[in-house]
Write a protein that holds these residues in place. Sequence first.
Motif: not given
Length: 137
Positions: A91-102, A106-109
């Motif tokens: 997983x990402x380090x705790x300081x990284x925002x984990x939100x993802x816009x599904x 496609x290119x932005x994701x």
Amino acid sequence: MFAQSGNASAALFIETQPPRFAGSRGAPWQIGHDWQDGVDQRTVIEQLGKQREIRVSVLHKDVPHGRFLDIEFADGRTATIVLDQGFGAWGPPRSVVVRHDFNADHATQAKRLASVNAVLQRRRVGKTYVVASPGKL
């Protein structure tokens, strides 16, 4: 691994089950969630590969739950990395925002996924592991 190999013709083939219907779980919003649509999943992952200059193919099929990375070298040797603890330890380090816009295009994701640096870490009590073995298991 691809960059370190120096092999411009290297390819990554991902065999995975198609996304399960998750209507009862609500819309995905974290980077660790899954796509609700298999076409979106395949397209975003393959575009991520293009951004990294890696030839990626995603194939949806009925595969076992275990997670393996089989590596085949140009000289015919093989190796397997067992990730059977699942991806919960990655997983990402705790300081990284984990939100993802599904719902993003496609290119932005793919660009968003390329910006995340996942690390292997113990998150709870106990150990986590990675097993590497010469040859295929």
